[in-house]
Design an enzyme around this catalytic site. Structure first.
Site, mmCIF file in Angstrom:
data_model
loop_
_atom_site.group_PDB
_atom_site.id
_atom_site.type_symbol
_atom_site.label_atom_id
_atom_site.label_comp_id
_atom_site.label_asym_id
_atom_site.label_seq_id
_atom_site.Cartn_x
_atom_site.Cartn_y
_atom_site.Cartn_z
ATOM 1 N N PHE A 172 -100.357 25.982 0.169
ATOM 2 C CA PHE A 172 -99.858 25.549 -1.131
ATOM 3 C C PHE A 172 -100.775 24.476 -1.693
ATOM 4 C CE2 PHE A 172 -97.018 22.801 -3.751
ATOM 5 C CZ PHE A 172 -96.715 23.745 -4.736
ATOM 6 N N TYR B 117 -101.586 21.825 -4.861
ATOM 7 C CA TYR B 117 -100.934 21.096 -5.953
ATOM 8 C C TYR B 117 -101.809 19.988 -6.509
ATOM 9 C CZ TYR B 117 -100.095 18.007 -1.989
ATOM 10 O OH TYR B 117 -100.272 17.219 -0.882
ATOM 11 N N GLY B 118 -102.934 19.710 -5.831
ATOM 12 C CA GLY B 118 -103.835 18.643 -6.260
ATOM 13 C C GLY B 118 -105.268 19.129 -6.218
ATOM 14 N N SER B 119 -106.100 18.473 -5.413
ATOM 15 C CA SER B 119 -107.527 18.788 -5.421
ATOM 16 C C SER B 119 -107.850 20.162 -4.848
ATOM 17 C CB SER B 119 -108.312 17.708 -4.659
ATOM 18 O OG SER B 119 -107.887 17.651 -3.309
ATOM 19 N N GLU C 24 -108.322 16.924 4.637
ATOM 20 C CA GLU C 24 -107.130 16.228 4.161
ATOM 21 C C GLU C 24 -106.709 15.054 5.031
ATOM 22 O OE1 GLU C 24 -105.482 16.916 1.330
ATOM 23 O OE2 GLU C 24 -106.974 18.447 0.858
#
Length: 242
Positions: A52, A54-56, A129
């Site tokens: 999933f 949602y950002g970078s 991450e």
């Protein structure tokens, strides 16, 4: 409506910053940590492995995806909930990064990974991450809603007990941090702009991020490029993820 946070405005805080490395006393994850996390994730995998975004990951994925689908996660929302003292921040002027925090919902996309070299793809994702030991940005399986039904996907969520967790801050404080913080890979303003651009390209309007980009744009527009940057307003008691 066009995005107010333009590349020209972002360039006002662009500058060369050397990587100072981890903060003194901060431990880093080692190879065996990543291997263990990868094994635990894949031990409970469904047939297809989805991630999933949602950002970078929307604009800088570290893997090749076979497929992309719009998806929504319930029970989690997108928020600037991670402190950064590297990457897009420094120890003197920490930045903020998005993670999923408890409550609400979040619209993004899911990527389907190839089974070929899946371990290597997950390892790259984890190393991208997570760096600090213990980490605050934690991978876990979440349930996502898609037009074709519910699926499970790997998502990175904020550990509220983690040393890099940023509790909710006044919006003006967030605006100043996102406007001014930068590190050796770029600025928080650039991170915000790229994320909003990619969400908009997928017809996803995140009301909070849209409001923040407008306020960051106004803040940067008010700065004179020749004037030294204002002192940091962030108050941080713990080491952060970077």
């Amino acid at each position: 409506m066009k995005i107010a946070l333009t590349e020209d405005l972002v360039a006002k805080v662009g500058r060369k910053i050397d990587d100072a490395g981890p903060a003194p006393g901060q431990r880093s994850l080692e190879d065996h940590h990543y291997l263990d996390i990868c094994r635990r994730l894949l031990a409970t995998r469904p047939r297809d492995v989805w991630v999933f975004a949602y950002g970078s990951l929307l604009w800088n994925p570290c893997f090749d995806a076979l497929e992309e689908r719009p998806a929504t996660v319930d029970g989690w929302h997108r928020r600037f909930s991670l402190w950064l003292t590297r990457w897009r921040g420094t120890r003197e002027r920490p930045g903020l990064m998005l993670a999923l925090d408890r409550g609400g919902s979040c619209r993004g996309v899911i990527y389907r990974l190839s089974d070929h070299d899946i371990d290597a793809a997950i390892d790259r994702l984890l190393r991208r991450e997570m760096s600090a030991d213990p980490p605050t940005n934690i991978p876990r399986w979440v349930s996502v809603r898609t037009a074709d039904g519910n699926l499970r996907a790997i998502a990175f969520v904020a550990d509220r007990s983690g040393p890099g967790y940023a509790p909710p801050l006044p919006e003006q404080t967030i605006v100043e941090i996102l406007s001014l913080a930068a590190g050796h890979v770029g600025s928080c303003a650039d991170y915000l702009r790229r994320t909003v651009v990619q969400l908009e390209a997928r017809n996803i309007r995140d009301a909070t991020l849209w409001r923040l980009q407008g306020k960051v744009a106004a803040y940067l527009a008010s700065l004179q490029s020749s004037v030294p940057l204002p002192p940091s307003t962030a108050e941080i008691d713990h080491a952060c993820e970077g």
